[in-house]
Enzyme design. Structure first.
Site, PDB file in Angstrom:
ATOM      1  N   ARG A 179       0.841  -1.217   0.000  1.00  0.00           N
ATOM      2  CA  ARG A 179       0.000   0.000   0.000  1.00  0.00           C
ATOM      3  C   ARG A 179       0.872   1.261   0.000  1.00  0.00           C
ATOM      4  NH1 ARG A 179      -2.694  -3.812  -1.036  1.00  0.00           N
ATOM      5  NH2 ARG A 179      -4.452  -4.586   0.152  1.00  0.00           N
TER       6      ARG A 179
ATOM      7  N   SER B 106     -10.905  -0.957   3.315  1.00  0.00           N
ATOM      8  CA  SER B 106     -10.130  -1.244   4.525  1.00  0.00           C
ATOM      9  C   SER B 106      -9.695   0.083   5.137  1.00  0.00           C
ATOM     10  CB  SER B 106      -8.862  -2.020   4.181  1.00  0.00           C
ATOM     11  OG  SER B 106      -9.186  -3.200   3.520  1.00  0.00           O
TER      12      SER B 106
ATOM     13  N   GLU C 214      -5.046   3.106   6.419  1.00  0.00           N
ATOM     14  CA  GLU C 214      -4.712   3.021   5.004  1.00  0.00           C
ATOM     15  C   GLU C 214      -5.364   4.213   4.283  1.00  0.00           C
ATOM     16  OE1 GLU C 214      -5.205  -0.931   3.233  1.00  0.00           O
ATOM     17  OE2 GLU C 214      -6.352   0.029   1.645  1.00  0.00           O
TER      18      GLU C 214
HETATM   19  P1  NAP Z   1      -9.583 -12.013   4.579  1.00  0.00           P
HETATM   20  O1  NAP Z   1      -9.757 -13.164   3.673  1.00  0.00           O
HETATM   21  O2  NAP Z   1     -10.563 -11.741   5.678  1.00  0.00           O
HETATM   22  O3  NAP Z   1      -8.133 -12.037   5.196  1.00  0.00           O
HETATM   23  C1  NAP Z   1      -7.692 -11.022   6.078  1.00  0.00           C
HETATM   24  C2  NAP Z   1      -6.289 -10.576   5.662  1.00  0.00           C
HETATM   25  O4  NAP Z   1      -5.430 -11.676   5.685  1.00  0.00           O
HETATM   26  C3  NAP Z   1      -6.299 -10.025   4.261  1.00  0.00           C
HETATM   27  O5  NAP Z   1      -6.339  -8.636   4.350  1.00  0.00           O
HETATM   28  C4  NAP Z   1      -5.041 -10.581   3.618  1.00  0.00           C
HETATM   29  O6  NAP Z   1      -3.963  -9.671   3.543  1.00  0.00           O
HETATM   30  C5  NAP Z   1      -4.583 -11.667   4.559  1.00  0.00           C
HETATM   31  N1  NAP Z   1      -4.658 -12.924   3.817  1.00  0.00           N
HETATM   32  C6  NAP Z   1      -5.752 -13.722   3.643  1.00  0.00           C
HETATM   33  N2  NAP Z   1      -5.412 -14.823   2.947  1.00  0.00           N
HETATM   34  C7  NAP Z   1      -4.095 -14.713   2.681  1.00  0.00           C
HETATM   35  C8  NAP Z   1      -3.169 -15.526   1.982  1.00  0.00           C
HETATM   36  N3  NAP Z   1      -3.552 -16.681   1.416  1.00  0.00           N
HETATM   37  N4  NAP Z   1      -1.887 -15.097   1.874  1.00  0.00           N
HETATM   38  C9  NAP Z   1      -1.487 -13.934   2.423  1.00  0.00           C
HETATM   39  N5  NAP Z   1      -2.319 -13.107   3.099  1.00  0.00           N
HETATM   40  C10 NAP Z   1      -3.603 -13.503   3.230  1.00  0.00           C
HETATM   41  O7  NAP Z   1      -9.482 -10.691   3.662  1.00  0.00           O
HETATM   42  P2  NAP Z   1     -10.602  -9.729   3.121  1.00  0.00           P
HETATM   43  O8  NAP Z   1     -10.726  -8.559   4.002  1.00  0.00           O
HETATM   44  O9  NAP Z   1     -11.827 -10.500   2.741  1.00  0.00           O
HETATM   45  O10 NAP Z   1      -9.900  -9.209   1.806  1.00  0.00           O
HETATM   46  C11 NAP Z   1      -9.600 -10.069   0.734  1.00  0.00           C
HETATM   47  C12 NAP Z   1      -8.613  -9.360  -0.182  1.00  0.00           C
HETATM   48  O11 NAP Z   1      -9.143  -8.123  -0.659  1.00  0.00           O
HETATM   49  C13 NAP Z   1      -7.308  -9.028   0.535  1.00  0.00           C
HETATM   50  O12 NAP Z   1      -6.259  -9.231  -0.354  1.00  0.00           O
HETATM   51  C14 NAP Z   1      -7.474  -7.578   0.878  1.00  0.00           C
HETATM   52  O13 NAP Z   1      -6.252  -6.877   0.912  1.00  0.00           O
HETATM   53  C15 NAP Z   1      -8.316  -7.059  -0.264  1.00  0.00           C
HETATM   54  N6  NAP Z   1      -9.122  -5.921   0.173  1.00  0.00           N
HETATM   55  C16 NAP Z   1      -8.564  -4.679   0.134  1.00  0.00           C
HETATM   56  C17 NAP Z   1      -9.324  -3.605   0.571  1.00  0.00           C
HETATM   57  C18 NAP Z   1      -8.775  -2.214   0.587  1.00  0.00           C
HETATM   58  O14 NAP Z   1      -9.533  -1.289   0.777  1.00  0.00           O
HETATM   59  N7  NAP Z   1      -7.506  -2.036   0.440  1.00  0.00           N
HETATM   60  C19 NAP Z   1     -10.621  -3.783   1.029  1.00  0.00           C
HETATM   61  C20 NAP Z   1     -11.108  -5.066   1.066  1.00  0.00           C
HETATM   62  C21 NAP Z   1     -10.359  -6.129   0.627  1.00  0.00           C
HETATM   63  P3  NAP Z   1      -3.647  -8.665   2.317  1.00  0.00           P
HETATM   64  O15 NAP Z   1      -4.571  -7.538   2.547  1.00  0.00           O
HETATM   65  O16 NAP Z   1      -2.227  -8.277   2.603  1.00  0.00           O
HETATM   66  O17 NAP Z   1      -3.836  -9.340   1.033  1.00  0.00           O
END
Ligand code: NAP
Length: 345
Positions: A162, A232, A328
């Site tokens: 990020r 996020s 963020e």
């Molecule tokens: P989640 O599945 O609830 O998991 C929580 C966090 O754990 C995620 O943020 C992700 O980190 C990490 N994670 C999960 N599985 C992983 C793997 N196999 N390897 C490495 N890291 C892992 O996540 P979620 O909130 O539903 O989001 C799913 C994806 O969408 C994530 O990649 C998240 O970053 C992205 N997202 C981004 C935003 C934003 O506003 N920036 C909002 C919603 C979702 P990472 O974030 O580092 O990938």
């Protein structure tokens, strides 16, 4: 360049009420340089935004807001890659759909991320195992003072989690006007996250990944068109092994994602949820029920409601886990961006 209503409510996905002195829509890069020079002449700040999907307006903005709507998608190819040159004001998700409709794979994991293409490199957007940096070829940056265009290669963008150079050396006086992407024709599905792990790498199509990502996002994340939010709110914290071991002794089920450098990424959403804050409300702002990493404008929240809630969440998580979350989302005061951690301290 068109000037309009000075309300920012429809220009930030949190849907918070704030005013600017002037709002202009830029459809050509000269509109951006004109806005810069006008702001300089008036001794006012200039704020560039795309769709306002990662900003929190703390108060009225005492200057000009320029909304980047530079459009255009050009697609060329070489033997092994599709080469995309995309105007910064294109909507990101529409670009993802456009590539898939043209049988070009590679962006499907990044479906439904709110915001514009020009905002994507600023925070190196990432989801479901793919970050923009792995697809970015170059970023075209306009020097607002001189009108010159610099082309930065992906290496020069100094991408991190990020993070990028656009939050630092090129934060002021420059505007991203286009982004170049390189998508390999030899497609490799990325199936390491969530429901994607259930798909079969041998048979899966880009469209199936797209559908699965859209379904996961829709089930967990609030649609900003219905409930104001900026995705996020906090970054996932990266901590050292010593801290992880101390946490694991107390919370053996805590999800952990080891990083190549030996540090460990924690899930900020898990920390917020396990601090008992899911659904927690302050004024009109609340922690989202389905995904605790998202703060929402539940009921006509004010900026102050969101800030108070964000501070409460940070302090509660910090006191329970000794891990201090960093936003963020970018915090915008009357004069421009301020340090979000300081604003919450
Ligand atoms: P989640 O599945 O609830 O998991 C929580 C966090 O754990 C995620 O943020 C992700 O980190 C990490 N994670 C999960 N599985 C992983 C793997 N196999 N390897 C490495 N890291 C892992 O996540 P979620 O909130 O539903 O989001 C799913 C994806 O969408 C994530 O990649 C998240 O970053 C992205 N997202 C981004 C935003 C934003 O506003 N920036 C909002 C919603 C979702 P990472 O974030 O580092 O990938």
């Amino acid at each position: 360049m068109s000037t309009h209503d000075t309300s920012l409510k429809h220009l930030n996905t949190f849907s918070l009420e704030a005013q600017a002195s002037q709002v202009i829509t830029a459809t050509r890069s000269e509109h951006l340089t004109e806005a810069w020079h006008l702001a300089q002449k008036n001794h006012q700040p200039l704020l560039l935004i795309g769709e306002g999907s990662n900003v929190l307006f703390l108060e009225n903005f005492a200057g000009i807001v320029a909304v980047n709507r530079l459009k255009g998608i050009e697609i060329t190819q070489n033997d092994s890659e599709w080469l995309l040159h995309v105007g910064a004001g294109e909507n990101w998700h529409q670009l993802v759909c456009h590539t898939l409709d043209n049988n070009i794979a590679g962006l499907e994991n990044l479906a439904l991320i709110p915001g514009c293409v020009g905002s994507a490199p600023i925070q190196n957007i990432g989801a479901y195992g793919i970050e923009l940096q792995s697809l970015c070829d170059y970023v075209d940056l306009l020097n607002l003072d001189s009108g010159e265009v610099l082309r930065l290669s992906a290496i020069d963008c100094l991408f991190g989690y990020r993070e990028s150079i656009f939050k630092h050396a090129y934060r002021k006086g420059f505007a991203i006007i286009a982004v170049g992407l390189r998508l390999a024709k030899q497609w490799q599905p990325k199936l390491t996250y969530g429901d994607l792990t259930r798909l079969d790498a041998a048979t899966v199509t880009p469209r199936q990944i797209f559908e699965s990502v859209c379904a996961m996002r829709r089930s967990k994340l609030p649609d900003p068109a219905k409930t104001g939010n900026a995705g996020s709110f906090y970054k996932n914290p990266i901590v050292d092994a010593k801290r992880v071991n101390a946490l694991l002794a107390e919370y053996p089920n805590m999800p952990l994602y080891p990083q190549p450098d030996g540090n460990v990424k924690l899930a900020a959403g898990w920390l917020v949820e396990n601090a008992g804050l899911k659904g927690f409300k302050m004024g009109g702002a609340a922690v989202h029920q389905q995904q605790a990493l998202v703060l929402i404008n539940q009921d006509n929240a004010t900026s102050q409601d969101v800030v108070s809630l964000a501070r409460h969440v940070r302090n509660t998580v910090g006191e329970k886990f000794a891990v201090w979350l960093e936003p963020e989302v970018r915090f915008i005061s009357a004069q421009g961006e301020v340090n979000a951690v300081e604003a919450l301290s």
